[in-house]
Design an enzyme around this catalytic site. Structure first.
Site, PDB file in Angstrom:
ATOM      1  N   HIS A 305     -31.989 -43.961 -50.653  1.00 36.60           N
ATOM      2  CA  HIS A 305     -31.000 -44.711 -49.885  1.00 36.60           C
ATOM      3  C   HIS A 305     -31.689 -45.445 -48.755  1.00 36.60           C
ATOM      4  O   HIS A 305     -32.660 -44.934 -48.194  1.00 36.60           O
ATOM      5  CB  HIS A 305     -29.937 -43.765 -49.306  1.00 36.60           C
ATOM      6  CG  HIS A 305     -28.691 -44.474 -48.901  1.00 36.60           C
ATOM      7  ND1 HIS A 305     -28.546 -45.061 -47.664  1.00 36.60           N
ATOM      8  CD2 HIS A 305     -27.555 -44.722 -49.579  1.00 36.60           C
ATOM      9  CE1 HIS A 305     -27.356 -45.621 -47.604  1.00 36.60           C
ATOM     10  NE2 HIS A 305     -26.732 -45.442 -48.743  1.00 36.60           N
ATOM     11  N   ASP A 362     -23.856 -41.439 -55.509  1.00 38.63           N
ATOM     12  CA  ASP A 362     -23.646 -41.824 -56.907  1.00 38.63           C
ATOM     13  C   ASP A 362     -24.246 -40.850 -57.908  1.00 38.63           C
ATOM     14  O   ASP A 362     -24.007 -40.970 -59.101  1.00 38.63           O
ATOM     15  CB  ASP A 362     -24.260 -43.213 -57.151  1.00 38.63           C
ATOM     16  CG  ASP A 362     -23.489 -44.279 -56.407  1.00 38.63           C
ATOM     17  OD1 ASP A 362     -22.261 -44.140 -56.331  1.00 38.63           O
ATOM     18  OD2 ASP A 362     -24.101 -45.222 -55.898  1.00 38.63           O
TER      19      ASP A 362
HETATM   20  N1  CMC Z   1     -36.638 -43.783 -57.868  1.00 38.87           N
HETATM   21  C1  CMC Z   1     -37.971 -43.913 -57.712  1.00 38.87           C
HETATM   22  N2  CMC Z   1     -38.559 -44.480 -56.644  1.00 38.87           N
HETATM   23  C2  CMC Z   1     -37.761 -44.922 -55.667  1.00 38.87           C
HETATM   24  C3  CMC Z   1     -36.358 -44.808 -55.738  1.00 38.87           C
HETATM   25  C4  CMC Z   1     -35.806 -44.204 -56.889  1.00 38.87           C
HETATM   26  N3  CMC Z   1     -34.496 -44.078 -57.016  1.00 38.87           N
HETATM   27  N4  CMC Z   1     -35.808 -45.341 -54.638  1.00 38.87           N
HETATM   28  C5  CMC Z   1     -36.828 -45.787 -53.891  1.00 38.87           C
HETATM   29  N5  CMC Z   1     -38.007 -45.518 -54.492  1.00 38.87           N
HETATM   30  C6  CMC Z   1     -39.341 -45.814 -53.965  1.00 38.87           C
HETATM   31  C7  CMC Z   1     -39.663 -47.296 -54.110  1.00 38.87           C
HETATM   32  O1  CMC Z   1     -40.329 -47.564 -55.316  1.00 38.87           O
HETATM   33  C8  CMC Z   1     -40.535 -47.534 -52.893  1.00 38.87           C
HETATM   34  O2  CMC Z   1     -41.826 -47.069 -53.202  1.00 38.87           O
HETATM   35  P1  CMC Z   1     -43.113 -47.820 -52.554  1.00 38.87           P
HETATM   36  O3  CMC Z   1     -42.991 -47.624 -51.069  1.00 38.87           O
HETATM   37  O4  CMC Z   1     -44.280 -47.081 -53.138  1.00 38.87           O
HETATM   38  O5  CMC Z   1     -43.027 -49.240 -52.965  1.00 38.87           O
HETATM   39  C9  CMC Z   1     -39.960 -46.581 -51.834  1.00 38.87           C
HETATM   40  O6  CMC Z   1     -39.311 -45.527 -52.567  1.00 38.87           O
HETATM   41  C10 CMC Z   1     -38.935 -47.233 -50.918  1.00 38.87           C
HETATM   42  O7  CMC Z   1     -37.973 -47.902 -51.731  1.00 38.87           O
HETATM   43  P2  CMC Z   1     -37.295 -49.290 -51.345  1.00 38.87           P
HETATM   44  O8  CMC Z   1     -36.756 -49.923 -52.575  1.00 38.87           O
HETATM   45  O9  CMC Z   1     -38.239 -50.085 -50.502  1.00 38.87           O
HETATM   46  O10 CMC Z   1     -36.136 -48.767 -50.413  1.00 38.87           O
HETATM   47  P3  CMC Z   1     -34.802 -49.529 -50.091  1.00 38.87           P
HETATM   48  O11 CMC Z   1     -34.286 -48.939 -48.835  1.00 38.87           O
HETATM   49  O12 CMC Z   1     -35.013 -51.003 -50.114  1.00 38.87           O
HETATM   50  O13 CMC Z   1     -33.856 -49.177 -51.346  1.00 38.87           O
HETATM   51  C11 CMC Z   1     -32.235 -48.182 -52.755  1.00 38.87           C
HETATM   52  C12 CMC Z   1     -32.820 -48.256 -51.324  1.00 38.87           C
HETATM   53  C13 CMC Z   1     -30.937 -47.384 -52.711  1.00 38.87           C
HETATM   54  C14 CMC Z   1     -31.905 -49.595 -53.261  1.00 38.87           C
HETATM   55  C15 CMC Z   1     -33.280 -47.487 -53.684  1.00 38.87           C
HETATM   56  O14 CMC Z   1     -33.541 -46.176 -53.223  1.00 38.87           O
HETATM   57  C16 CMC Z   1     -32.814 -47.465 -55.138  1.00 38.87           C
HETATM   58  O15 CMC Z   1     -33.029 -48.436 -55.858  1.00 38.87           O
HETATM   59  N6  CMC Z   1     -32.171 -46.330 -55.598  1.00 38.87           N
HETATM   60  C17 CMC Z   1     -31.630 -46.275 -56.931  1.00 38.87           C
HETATM   61  C18 CMC Z   1     -30.293 -46.979 -56.959  1.00 38.87           C
HETATM   62  C19 CMC Z   1     -29.196 -46.187 -56.277  1.00 38.87           C
HETATM   63  O16 CMC Z   1     -29.039 -44.996 -56.497  1.00 38.87           O
HETATM   64  N7  CMC Z   1     -28.398 -46.895 -55.467  1.00 38.87           N
HETATM   65  C20 CMC Z   1     -27.221 -46.310 -54.810  1.00 38.87           C
HETATM   66  C21 CMC Z   1     -27.345 -46.307 -53.323  1.00 38.87           C
HETATM   67  S1  CMC Z   1     -26.057 -45.282 -52.582  1.00 38.87           S
HETATM   68  C22 CMC Z   1     -24.588 -46.086 -52.936  1.00 38.87           C
HETATM   69  C23 CMC Z   1     -24.427 -47.384 -52.271  1.00 38.87           C
HETATM   70  O17 CMC Z   1     -24.660 -47.500 -51.070  1.00 38.87           O
HETATM   71  O18 CMC Z   1     -24.000 -48.328 -52.932  1.00 38.87           O
END
Ligand code: CMC
Length: 427
Positions: A305, A362
């Protein structure tokens, strides 16, 4: 340089005021930065940017805290109802019993859709995704409810808010009915907000529908858990759309479009699809390895998140609710076992620990919605239904804010500098 104690931040030779909220990080007010220095700030994804002032929702992502108007989400989910939370978000305080009765009655008076809107549904393909239908139908509401589109009138704004909250279950249930080829059901206002939605979704005109109180309570709780979540992507979309003075129905349609993405509201559908694909616990290590592989775009859906760097408090309630529903309905689903084991394995894994990736709301919601009988394509539509409360509350707050301006970010331009046009024959 920054020094919150001195209440200013120094950039170059200029000082910018630091403002403190009631709780949480302070902000530096850089509104004069460009005028004074000729520079912008650069913050893709707004990871360090507060876009507004708000009194609705507070999140402490490190501690896993979520408060609505000060009340912890766990207490609201356990002790309150979705209608009460909706009132709280819209009106600042919890209602008295009489205020809650009046609010619930008012919402029930707006549950029907203009009859002509049923024609809209027939224009969609039978296999249309419910979110596609919701974007279209909610956007179209402004064509039917002209008397609540004057955003300068607080009374019209409140009527539009009530209409949106009241009609969203009807719109979502009709999207489902259309996809399965069953007749639409009119709302039954003798039922609760959530009971009425269950009946419109799963009932048929040919026989009476008994609302199961355990399912009704569980779904109401799921709605509470999704009601609002600070300045997330879809809420910021609603605010940005609204900042131009667009009508509320158009703004909420924009929010629905943003919510649909798999990184946001679409994650509940993606999470259950992923759990089903994993199938059995013995395949979990394969998927964990894929999630950790930099060359594989796969992510563990329902994990991670932007704000929570701890267990999402909504996921705690959600996991508990799955158990309650399964126990009381006497059902089970191997997918829940897979989810529990996946969580356990991931939380012990160094990759997830280091990056502070925990289950989010989720991760378990799909398991429970599926047990209730919703197809995966409806999951995000249910999220949209519940989040409408937060969207309209945030939209109202924005319109009432004297500091509100049209949202207009700037950029760091890296394209070509000025050059002369060359006629096509000379290129
Ligand atoms: N599985 C594997 N690796 C992950 C995941 C995951 N679910 N989420 C983040 N990472 C890694 C990502 O690859 C990155 O690694 P690195 O620093 O080596 O490049 C690091 O963790 C940080 O990730 P980010 O994408 O820069 O973080 P963000 O804050 O931009 O993204 C997120 C947050 C929710 C989009 C992401 O965690 C994600 O894609 N999760 C899966 C989708 C999900 O479950 N979304 C629902 C969010 S809660 C409901 C809502 O608010 O709608």
């Amino acid at each position: 340089m920054s020094d919150a104690d001195t209440q200013t931040m120094t950039i170059g030779d200029k000082q910018y005021p630091v403002r403190h909220g009631s709780v949480g990080p302070a902000v530096t007010d850089i509104r004069k930065l460009y005028a004074q220095t000729g520079m912008f700030t650069y913050d893709p994804g707004f990871t360090s940017t507060a876009s507004c002032e708000s009194t609705l929702t507070y999140i402490d992502g490190d501690e896993g805290v979520l408060l609505h108007r000060g009340y912890p989400i766990g207490q609201l989910a356990e002790q309150s109802s979705f209608m009460e939370v909706a009132y709280l978000l819209l009106n600042h305080e919890l209602p008295s019993a009489a205020e809650l009765d009046k609010f619930t009655y008012t919402i029930s008076r707006h549950t029907m859709l203009h009859e002509q809107l049923a024609q809209f549904y027939r224009g969609f393909r039978r296999d249309a995704h419910p979110m596609a239908i919701m974007c279209g139908v909610v956007g179209a509401l402004s064509a039917f409810y002209h008397d609540s589109t004057d955003i300068a009138d607080p009374h019209q704004r409140m009527i539009a808010s009530h209409r949106l909250i009241a009609k969203m279950p009807t719109i979502a249930a009709m999207a489902y009915k259309y996809s399965v080829g069953q007749p639409f059901l009119y709302p039954d206002n003798s039922l609760s907000y959530t009971g009425n939605f269950l009946r419109m979704t799963f009932g048929v005109p040919a026989e009476p529908y008994e609302v199961n109180p355990v399912v009704e309570r569980a779904l109401d709780r799921i709605f509470i858990l999704h009601a609002d979540h600070e300045q997330n992507a879809s809420t910021s979309t609603v605010r940005l759309a609204g900042s131009s003075g667009a009508n509320p129905f158009a703004c909420i349609a924009a929010g629905i479009a943003c919510l649909w993405g798999p990184a946001h509201g679409g994650a509940n559908e993606a999470a259950l699809n992923m759990l089903r694909e994993i199938g059995t616990p013995d395949r979990i290590p394969e998927y964990i390895a894929r999630a950790k592989d930099k060359n594989d775009p796969f992510r563990l859906m329902g994990f991670g998140h932007r704000v929570y760097k701890n267990y999402d408090p909504r996921a705690t309630v959600m996991q508990k609710t799955v158990r309650e529903v399964f126990d009381s309905l006497g059902v089970s689903d191997p997918v829940f076992e897979t989810a529990l084991q996946l969580e356990e394995i991931a939380l012990k894994d160094e990759y997830f620990a280091e990056k502070k990736l925990f289950p989010n709301v989720d991760f378990y919601s799909g398991v429970i919605l599926s047990a209730i009988g919703f197809p995966t394509t409806m999951f995000t539509a249910l999220f949209a239904l519940a989040r409408t409360v937060g969207w309209v509350a945030q939209w109202n707050e924005m319109i009432s804010d004297p500091e509100q301006k049209i949202g207009r970010p700037r950029q760091l331009y890296t394209g070509p500098t000025q050059r002369d046009y060359v006629p096509v024959g000379e290129r």
